[in-house]
Design an enzyme around this catalytic site. Structure first.
Site, short mmCIF file in Angstrom:
data_model
loop_
_atom_site.label_atom_id
_atom_site.label_comp_id
_atom_site.label_asym_id
_atom_site.label_seq_id
_atom_site.Cartn_x
_atom_site.Cartn_y
_atom_site.Cartn_z
N ALA A 151 0.83 -1.21 0.00
CA ALA A 151 0.00 0.00 0.00
C ALA A 151 0.86 1.25 0.00
O ALA A 151 0.56 2.23 -0.70
CB ALA A 151 -0.93 -0.01 1.21
N TYR A 152 1.94 1.22 0.78
CA TYR A 152 2.85 2.37 0.81
C TYR A 152 3.42 2.64 -0.58
O TYR A 152 3.40 3.77 -1.07
CB TYR A 152 3.98 2.10 1.80
CG TYR A 152 5.09 3.12 1.76
CD1 TYR A 152 4.98 4.31 2.48
CD2 TYR A 152 6.25 2.91 1.01
CE1 TYR A 152 5.99 5.27 2.44
CE2 TYR A 152 7.26 3.85 0.97
CZ TYR A 152 7.13 5.02 1.69
OH TYR A 152 8.13 5.97 1.64
N ALA A 153 3.92 1.59 -1.24
CA ALA A 153 4.51 1.76 -2.56
C ALA A 153 3.47 2.25 -3.57
O ALA A 153 3.76 3.12 -4.40
CB ALA A 153 5.12 0.43 -3.03
#
Length: 240
Positions: A151-153
């Site tokens: 999700a961060y990426a």
């Protein structure tokens, strides 16, 4: 006639680490600074004493983002630049609802800069050709992906794409670029084994510190031509 006061630079997440270093860099150049912070670290008091305008903000909701934008609009008639440094780091792990992880990462890395860029656009316009800047801080993982921080990426990749869209929208008055760093500096609690493993991921095998980011920000601010680009700051990590 007196000398015209420079327009302030807005730095989100300016209470610690790279955001704090950028704030002090501009303060030392006699450049007015507006800083957002969520947690009142002791460093905030130092910034206020040095003349920075520090505004507490909660970017975890759209209402919080817009409340912050309203405070900025009340405080200045223009902005020299917006540096979107505010960030969060959340992994997919047992016990953490995946929908919450994705929503959190998208909120801070996509919704917040998207809403602020729109809300504060008029503060950036009207100052001349290539006279204003927006800089998004993305991440090396935009290029490579991450199996532990999906999700961060994804959220940083969306921010990277917004760089090009806002560059198209705001040119030629406003330049919009992103900086995609990998390891810049360690946390105090990082042990020696972790540090060595992290250093070995890049060709340059060093954590360059905040100055490397500051120098690249200065380059983008002084350029009259570069826009819609993502500038990597990864020590050749993509070649490992």
């Amino acid at each position: 006639m007196g000398k015209t006061q420079p327009l302030p630079i807005l730095i989100t997440g300016g209470g610690r680490r790279i955001g704090l270093a950028l704030a002090w860099h501009f303060i030392n150049q006699k450049q007015p600074v507006i800083v957002s912070y969520r947690t009142h670290y002791p460093a905030i008091d130092g910034l206020i004493k040095a003349g920075a305008q520090c505004i507490q903000a909660d970017f975890s909701t759209n209402d919080g983002v817009m409340a912050f934008a309203d405070e900025v609009l009340k405080s200045t008639h223009g902005l020299r630049a917006i540096l979107h440094n505010a960030s969060a780091w959340m992994a997919e792990k047992p016990g953490a609802p995946l929908t919450d992880v994705l929503a959190c990462m998208m909120q801070i890395h996509v919704n917040t800069p998207y809403l602020l860029n729109h809300a504060l656009e008029r503060l950036l316009r009207g100052h001349g050709h290539a006279a204003s800047d927006i800089i998004h801080f993305t991440d090396y993982v935009v290029e490579r992906g991450s199996d532990k921080h999906i999700a961060y990426a994804a959220s940083k990749a969306a921010l990277d794409n917004m760089t090009r869209s806002f560059a198209r929208k705001l040119a030629p008055e406003v330049k919009v670029n992103s900086i995609a760093p990998s390891l810049i500096l360690f946390n105090e609690h990082d042990d020696a084994e972790y540090r060595q493993q992290a250093l070995n991921k890049s060709l340059m095998k060093t954590a360059p510190g905040e100055k490397e980011v500051i120098d690249l920000v200065d380059y983008l601010l002084t350029s009259c031509f570069v826009t819609g680009r993502s500038l990597p700051l990864d020590g050749g990590r993509h070649l490992r």
